[in-house]
Motif scaffolding. Structure first.
Motif, PDB file in Angstrom:
ATOM      1  N   MET A  40       0.822  -1.258   0.054  1.00 21.84           N
ATOM      2  CA  MET A  40      -0.048   0.028   0.034  1.00 21.84           C
ATOM      3  C   MET A  40       0.754   1.339   0.271  1.00 21.84           C
ATOM      4  N   TYR A  41       0.597   2.235  -0.714  1.00 28.07           N
ATOM      5  CA  TYR A  41       1.077   3.575  -0.783  1.00 28.07           C
ATOM      6  C   TYR A  41       0.187   4.708  -0.430  1.00 28.07           C
ATOM      7  N   ARG A  42       0.855   5.722   0.262  1.00 28.37           N
ATOM      8  CA  ARG A  42      -0.124   6.745   0.684  1.00 28.37           C
ATOM      9  C   ARG A  42      -0.002   7.654  -0.594  1.00 28.37           C
ATOM     10  N   ILE A  43      -1.188   8.147  -0.953  1.00 26.02           N
ATOM     11  CA  ILE A  43      -1.523   9.297  -2.101  1.00 26.02           C
ATOM     12  C   ILE A  43      -0.570  10.238  -1.870  1.00 26.02           C
ATOM     13  N   SER A  44      -0.653  10.642  -0.711  1.00 24.72           N
ATOM     14  CA  SER A  44       0.392  12.150  -0.337  1.00 24.72           C
ATOM     15  C   SER A  44       1.792  11.880  -0.514  1.00 24.72           C
ATOM     16  N   SER A  45       2.326  10.618  -0.490  1.00 30.83           N
ATOM     17  CA  SER A  45       3.697  10.565  -0.817  1.00 30.83           C
ATOM     18  C   SER A  45       3.830  10.405  -2.021  1.00 30.83           C
ATOM     19  N   LEU A  46       3.005  10.219  -3.044  1.00 32.21           N
ATOM     20  CA  LEU A  46       3.609   9.814  -4.294  1.00 32.21           C
ATOM     21  C   LEU A  46       4.265  11.063  -4.971  1.00 32.21           C
ATOM     22  N   GLY A  47       4.951  10.789  -6.009  1.00 27.34           N
ATOM     23  CA  GLY A  47       5.866  11.846  -6.451  1.00 27.34           C
ATOM     24  C   GLY A  47       6.953  12.227  -5.695  1.00 27.34           C
ATOM     25  N   THR A  48       7.323  11.645  -4.597  1.00 26.81           N
ATOM     26  CA  THR A  48       8.562  11.768  -3.825  1.00 26.81           C
ATOM     27  C   THR A  48       9.626  10.915  -4.284  1.00 26.81           C
ATOM     28  N   CYS A  49      10.871  10.860  -3.629  1.00 25.21           N
ATOM     29  CA  CYS A  49      11.872  10.049  -3.976  1.00 25.21           C
ATOM     30  C   CYS A  49      11.396   8.655  -4.075  1.00 25.21           C
ATOM     31  N   PRO A  50      11.813   8.025  -5.102  1.00 26.23           N
ATOM     32  CA  PRO A  50      11.390   6.482  -5.138  1.00 26.23           C
ATOM     33  C   PRO A  50      11.813   5.634  -3.976  1.00 26.23           C
ATOM     34  N   ARG A  51      13.193   6.071  -3.879  1.00 25.53           N
ATOM     35  CA  ARG A  51      13.936   5.219  -2.654  1.00 25.53           C
ATOM     36  C   ARG A  51      13.172   5.483  -1.512  1.00 25.53           C
ATOM     37  N   ALA A  52      12.715   6.872  -1.001  1.00 28.15           N
ATOM     38  CA  ALA A  52      11.929   6.990   0.117  1.00 28.15           C
ATOM     39  C   ALA A  52      10.695   6.070   0.106  1.00 28.15           C
ATOM     40  N   LEU A  53      10.103   5.972  -1.147  1.00 29.57           N
ATOM     41  CA  LEU A  53       8.885   5.194  -1.172  1.00 29.57           C
ATOM     42  C   LEU A  53       9.131   3.965  -1.075  1.00 29.57           C
ATOM     43  N   SER A  54      10.110   3.282  -1.704  1.00 25.51           N
ATOM     44  CA  SER A  54      10.561   2.020  -1.315  1.00 25.51           C
ATOM     45  C   SER A  54      10.982   1.688   0.043  1.00 25.51           C
ATOM     46  N   ALA A  55      11.571   2.673   0.738  1.00 22.50           N
ATOM     47  CA  ALA A  55      11.854   2.260   1.948  1.00 22.50           C
ATOM     48  C   ALA A  55      10.705   2.068   3.044  1.00 22.50           C
ATOM     49  N   ALA A  56       9.614   2.895   2.578  1.00 21.78           N
ATOM     50  CA  ALA A  56       8.454   3.061   3.654  1.00 21.78           C
ATOM     51  C   ALA A  56       7.692   1.774   3.294  1.00 21.78           C
ATOM     52  N   ARG A  57       7.762   1.227   1.909  1.00 19.09           N
ATOM     53  CA  ARG A  57       7.077   0.032   1.459  1.00 19.09           C
ATOM     54  C   ARG A  57       7.618  -1.324   1.981  1.00 19.09           C
ATOM     55  N   LEU A  58       8.920  -1.232   2.384  1.00 16.46           N
ATOM     56  CA  LEU A  58       9.642  -2.234   2.888  1.00 16.46           C
ATOM     57  C   LEU A  58       9.637  -2.344   4.482  1.00 16.46           C
ATOM     58  N   GLY A  59       8.870  -1.303   5.073  1.00 23.43           N
ATOM     59  CA  GLY A  59       8.723  -1.221   6.330  1.00 23.43           C
ATOM     60  C   GLY A  59       9.887  -0.543   7.337  1.00 23.43           C
ATOM     61  N   HIS A  60      10.804  -0.076   6.604  1.00 19.94           N
ATOM     62  CA  HIS A  60      11.738   0.899   7.204  1.00 19.94           C
ATOM     63  C   HIS A  60      10.999   2.026   8.028  1.00 19.94           C
ATOM     64  N   GLU A  61      11.590   2.267   8.998  1.00 17.06           N
ATOM     65  CA  GLU A  61      11.223   3.338   9.713  1.00 17.06           C
ATOM     66  C   GLU A  61      11.730   4.701   9.681  1.00 17.06           C
ATOM     67  N   PRO A  62      11.015   5.769   9.346  1.00 19.69           N
ATOM     68  CA  PRO A  62      11.658   6.936   8.987  1.00 19.69           C
ATOM     69  C   PRO A  62      12.281   7.651  10.239  1.00 19.69           C
ATOM     70  N   LEU A  63      13.329   8.378  10.020  1.00 24.50           N
ATOM     71  CA  LEU A  63      13.745   9.179  11.158  1.00 24.50           C
ATOM     72  C   LEU A  63      12.704  10.239  11.849  1.00 24.50           C
ATOM     73  N   PRO A  64      12.871  10.350  13.079  1.00 22.97           N
ATOM     74  CA  PRO A  64      11.738  11.230  13.786  1.00 22.97           C
ATOM     75  C   PRO A  64      11.701  12.520  13.048  1.00 22.97           C
ATOM     76  N   GLU A  65      10.286  12.989  12.606  1.00 21.07           N
ATOM     77  CA  GLU A  65      10.080  14.236  12.064  1.00 21.07           C
ATOM     78  C   GLU A  65      10.679  15.342  12.798  1.00 21.07           C
ATOM     79  N   PRO A  66      11.343  16.406  12.054  1.00 18.33           N
ATOM     80  CA  PRO A  66      11.991  17.347  12.905  1.00 18.33           C
ATOM     81  C   PRO A  66      10.704  18.267  13.408  1.00 18.33           C
ATOM     82  N   GLU A  67      10.828  19.002  14.493  1.00 20.12           N
ATOM     83  CA  GLU A  67       9.914  19.850  15.289  1.00 20.12           C
ATOM     84  C   GLU A  67       9.308  20.758  13.877  1.00 20.12           C
ATOM     85  N   PHE A  68      10.077  21.362  13.293  1.00 22.12           N
ATOM     86  CA  PHE A  68       9.733  22.722  12.315  1.00 22.12           C
ATOM     87  C   PHE A  68       8.819  21.927  11.409  1.00 22.12           C
ATOM     88  N   LEU A  69       9.019  20.598  10.972  1.00 19.45           N
ATOM     89  CA  LEU A  69       7.757  20.025  10.197  1.00 19.45           C
ATOM     90  C   LEU A  69       6.532  19.787  10.852  1.00 19.45           C
TER      91      LEU A  69
END
Length: 168
Positions: free
Chosen positions: A1-30
């Motif tokens: 499953m892919y989030r529509i909001s993440s489409l068009g971003t870096c394919p590596r980031a999409l792949s990492a999320a799809r493979l279950g890799h946890e992203p780094l914690p979101e910075p406070e400013f984001l």
């Protein structure tokens, strides 16, 4: 499953999320920017309603299912005026990004083009795309009868990521 909001971003980031890799914690400013975006979205809806638009189905979940993958997301809403209904997509941004968007449009904001094209595919309605400058309050309403991208380009991009994921 892919989030529509993440489409068009870096394919590596999409792949990492799809493979279950946890992203780094979101910075406070984001986190703060996302919260501000939600506030501006509410204000845009209020402005649209004062201009005669009826806004419904806020954050309605939509899905696109294909044999190889599924896309899921939440539309900002549906907008109706004068008997015509449109998919509502709202973006709030800094004055610099706003100037860039009003100058170059979706050509410079590919991730937005991917996202609204997928939402359009899910609801099959013309689009009311609203872009707001958070700094000045300026707003641009784009009424699009067709999405900014060809659906096949979006589909092929996601399929390419899914194939890479399956190959690990």
């Amino acid at each position: 499953m892919y989030r529509i909001s993440s489409l068009g971003t870096c394919p590596r980031a999409l792949s990492a999320a799809r493979l279950g890799h946890e992203p780094l914690p979101e910075p406070e400013f984001l986190k703060l920017a996302a919260r501000e975006g939600e506030r501006h979205e509410k204000w845009v809806v209020e402005d649209l309603e004062s201009e005669g638009w009826q806004i419904t189905d806020r954050q309605k979940e939509v899905k696109l299912s294909y044999p190889a993958f599924e896309l899921i997301g939440h539309v900002d809403g549906l907008a109706r005026r004068n008997g015509e209904q449109r998919l509502l997509e709202i973006k709030s941004m800094s004055r610099f990004r706003f100037a860039s968007f009003t100058g170059a449009g979706f050509a410079r904001f590919r991730e937005y083009a991917f996202q609204v094209t997928a939402y359009h595919r899910a609801v099959n309605l013309p689009i009311l795309y609203v872009v707001k400058d958070r700094d000045s309050g300026k707003r641009v309403n784009l009424e699009l009868d067709t999405p900014p991208m060809d659906w096949n380009e979006v589909y092929e991009a996601v399929l390419g990521v899914e194939i890479a994921v399956r190959k690990k």
